[in-house]
Design a protein around this motif. Sequence first.
Motif, PDB file in Angstrom:
ATOM      1  N   SER A 176      39.542   8.870  34.148  1.00 49.69           N
ATOM      2  CA  SER A 176      39.179   7.456  34.380  1.00 49.69           C
ATOM      3  C   SER A 176      38.816   7.801  36.065  1.00 49.69           C
ATOM      4  N   ILE A 177      37.953   6.943  36.872  1.00 54.94           N
ATOM      5  CA  ILE A 177      37.442   6.843  38.229  1.00 54.94           C
ATOM      6  C   ILE A 177      38.925   7.049  39.183  1.00 54.94           C
ATOM      7  N   TRP A 178      39.671   6.869  38.424  1.00 58.86           N
ATOM      8  CA  TRP A 178      40.890   6.651  39.564  1.00 58.86           C
ATOM      9  C   TRP A 178      41.914   7.770  39.291  1.00 58.86           C
ATOM     10  N   GLN A 179      41.155   8.542  38.289  1.00 62.11           N
ATOM     11  CA  GLN A 179      42.249   9.963  38.042  1.00 62.11           C
ATOM     12  C   GLN A 179      41.493  10.827  39.271  1.00 62.11           C
ATOM     13  N   GLU A 180      40.140  10.676  38.381  1.00 59.70           N
ATOM     14  CA  GLU A 180      38.672  11.645  39.865  1.00 59.70           C
ATOM     15  C   GLU A 180      38.978  11.449  41.310  1.00 59.70           C
ATOM     16  N   LEU A 181      39.412  10.193  41.475  1.00 66.39           N
ATOM     17  CA  LEU A 181      39.521   9.240  43.010  1.00 66.39           C
ATOM     18  C   LEU A 181      40.976  10.456  43.509  1.00 66.39           C
ATOM     19  N   THR A 182      41.860  10.286  42.344  1.00 67.22           N
ATOM     20  CA  THR A 182      43.486  10.964  42.534  1.00 67.22           C
ATOM     21  C   THR A 182      42.897  12.622  43.702  1.00 67.22           C
ATOM     22  N   ILE A 183      42.011  13.317  42.527  1.00 68.67           N
ATOM     23  CA  ILE A 183      41.316  14.639  42.340  1.00 68.67           C
ATOM     24  C   ILE A 183      41.255  14.610  43.855  1.00 68.67           C
ATOM     25  N   ILE A 184      40.758  13.926  44.476  1.00 68.27           N
ATOM     26  CA  ILE A 184      39.670  13.896  45.681  1.00 68.27           C
ATOM     27  C   ILE A 184      40.737  14.227  46.927  1.00 68.27           C
ATOM     28  N   GLY A 185      41.864  12.832  46.218  1.00 65.73           N
ATOM     29  CA  GLY A 185      42.912  12.531  47.503  1.00 65.73           C
ATOM     30  C   GLY A 185      43.733  14.576  48.090  1.00 65.73           C
ATOM     31  N   ILE A 186      43.492  14.515  46.485  1.00 65.28           N
ATOM     32  CA  ILE A 186      44.436  15.665  45.925  1.00 65.28           C
ATOM     33  C   ILE A 186      44.318  16.784  46.688  1.00 65.28           C
ATOM     34  N   LEU A 187      42.954  17.003  46.945  1.00 66.92           N
ATOM     35  CA  LEU A 187      42.007  18.247  46.864  1.00 66.92           C
ATOM     36  C   LEU A 187      41.850  18.473  49.139  1.00 66.92           C
ATOM     37  N   ILE A 232      29.976  14.330  41.528  1.00 67.10           N
ATOM     38  CA  ILE A 232      29.179  13.730  41.124  1.00 67.10           C
ATOM     39  C   ILE A 232      28.820  14.629  40.372  1.00 67.10           C
ATOM     40  N   VAL A 233      28.326  15.837  40.865  1.00 69.67           N
ATOM     41  CA  VAL A 233      27.647  16.542  40.044  1.00 69.67           C
ATOM     42  C   VAL A 233      27.807  17.562  38.582  1.00 69.67           C
ATOM     43  N   ALA A 234      29.008  17.538  39.041  1.00 67.88           N
ATOM     44  CA  ALA A 234      29.508  18.256  37.350  1.00 67.88           C
ATOM     45  C   ALA A 234      29.920  16.971  36.295  1.00 67.88           C
ATOM     46  N   ASN A 235      30.198  15.765  37.313  1.00 66.49           N
ATOM     47  CA  ASN A 235      29.845  14.659  36.040  1.00 66.49           C
ATOM     48  C   ASN A 235      28.866  14.309  35.666  1.00 66.49           C
ATOM     49  N   TYR A 236      27.510  14.631  36.601  1.00 65.78           N
ATOM     50  CA  TYR A 236      26.146  14.293  36.264  1.00 65.78           C
ATOM     51  C   TYR A 236      25.793  15.373  35.243  1.00 65.78           C
ATOM     52  N   LEU A 237      25.662  16.534  36.137  1.00 64.70           N
ATOM     53  CA  LEU A 237      25.226  17.284  34.589  1.00 64.70           C
ATOM     54  C   LEU A 237      26.187  18.383  33.364  1.00 64.70           C
ATOM     55  N   LYS A 238      27.498  17.948  33.815  1.00 63.40           N
ATOM     56  CA  LYS A 238      28.399  18.091  32.091  1.00 63.40           C
ATOM     57  C   LYS A 238      28.607  19.912  32.009  1.00 63.40           C
ATOM     58  N   PRO A 239      28.557  20.359  33.099  1.00 65.86           N
ATOM     59  CA  PRO A 239      28.791  21.959  32.660  1.00 65.86           C
ATOM     60  C   PRO A 239      30.154  22.359  31.886  1.00 65.86           C
ATOM     61  N   GLY A 240      31.020  21.625  31.283  1.00 66.26           N
ATOM     62  CA  GLY A 240      32.121  22.129  30.504  1.00 66.26           C
ATOM     63  C   GLY A 240      31.480  21.743  28.984  1.00 66.26           C
ATOM     64  N   SER A 241      30.685  21.198  28.668  1.00 68.12           N
ATOM     65  CA  SER A 241      30.574  20.096  27.792  1.00 68.12           C
ATOM     66  C   SER A 241      30.554  20.856  26.948  1.00 68.12           C
ATOM     67  N   GLY A 242      31.022  21.203  25.286  1.00 69.81           N
ATOM     68  CA  GLY A 242      30.359  22.571  24.371  1.00 69.81           C
ATOM     69  C   GLY A 242      31.231  23.542  24.712  1.00 69.81           C
ATOM     70  N   ILE A 243      31.738  24.245  26.203  1.00 66.47           N
ATOM     71  CA  ILE A 243      32.819  25.256  26.046  1.00 66.47           C
ATOM     72  C   ILE A 243      34.148  25.502  25.118  1.00 66.47           C
TER      73      ILE A 243
END
Length: 417
Positions: free
Chosen positions: A325-336, A93-104
């Motif tokens: 997508s939201i489903w890919q992020e839910l997949t990441i939660i499940g895998i992690l 949630i925090v990473a999606n909101y603050l977007k630390p990877g943008s512009g790298i």
Amino acid sequence: MRKLSRHLYFQVIIAIIIGILVGHYYPQIAPTGELISTIFINLIKMLIAPIIFLTIVLGIARMGDMKKVGKVGGKALLYFEIVTTLAITIGLIVANYLKPGSGIDFSAVSGADIEKAAKIQHDAAGFSWTEFLLHIVPANAVEAFAKGEIIQVLVFAILFGYGITKLNGKGNGLLNTFERISEVFFNVLKFIMKLAPIGAFGGMAFTIGKFGLKALHPMISLMLCVYLTMFLFIFIVLGTIAYLYKFSLWKYLRFISNELLIVLGTSSSESALPGIMEKLEKMGCHKEVVGLVIPAGYSFNLDGTSIYLSMSMIFLAQAAKVDLSIWQELTIIGILMVTSKGAAGVTGSGFIVLASTLAVIKVIPAGGLALLIGVDRFMSEARAITNLIGNGVATIVMAKSEKAFDEEKYKLAIGVQ
């Protein structure tokens, strides 16, 4: 001032500051600093396996009921899964909101880091759940002690403790001997802890000397996001849990301040493992609960590592301009939820688990791992501290839920009359 200078936490703080200054102005000290830090951590590690073994065996023998052991262990594992899943979700949630990877810029990655990342990916490719499950049960108990394999020592200690409970009172002499041996190990630990400022100095001098403060600049946004998220997790999630179970998170943190500073200086949560076990007993947790929950937590309750993994996944996706997508992020939660537990039996666990998760998802370029190599050491302190705090909170929660918590000892420890 003289009285303050005798306190270990004051000595460690001064050592960390000196380590930062020396590492910054004399970077050539890095190899010596690494040597000093490694020797100190090894001094602690040599005590971990026997202390865990003795604590668990004595705890189970005192319980005398394997059903209770199974109940405490089962509740602890359920708690670990719920809290680490919360940590993963908050990180996303925090990473999606603050977007630390943008512009790298991916092109800024050095060739050496790319080679290192490739090796990590190769190691991750060899990871399998069959190996992990086989790793939990030691083929050789002596080897488990020799290599300091916490989870294997835990399994062996539980079985050994079960064996003693079946002696029907004839093992009292053996238990008395184990009690004395346990006291000896803790006395050795107290001596080694006097060297903590030296270990903290070495660890910090190595980190700053090798990587330099300039290594932080390109990745400062990710570091700030990770530190912020772990701060929020500790004081909101763990703070709420502490409130619900009627103990003060702040006073608990103050009570374990020595251990937190040692972890900060050495970047290793293992360096504080024996110390946190002793502190939790002084806070009122029964020895048998501490002996079961802390070792298991060091393998399965890695809150800081879970936050780091989830934020790194989103960071790499943003840097590679991959819109999940939201489903890919839910997949990441499940895998992690599953792969983060695999960190227990893998050397260099954070990067290996991250690489193996990237391989499963197949939508984020695994080569982006090279971006994280330069700042990983600077984030390891936050991971280790969060893991340590989370495991302590888990132990207090389990002790209170099992009515294995001494409120009088707690009040005495935190200074409440």
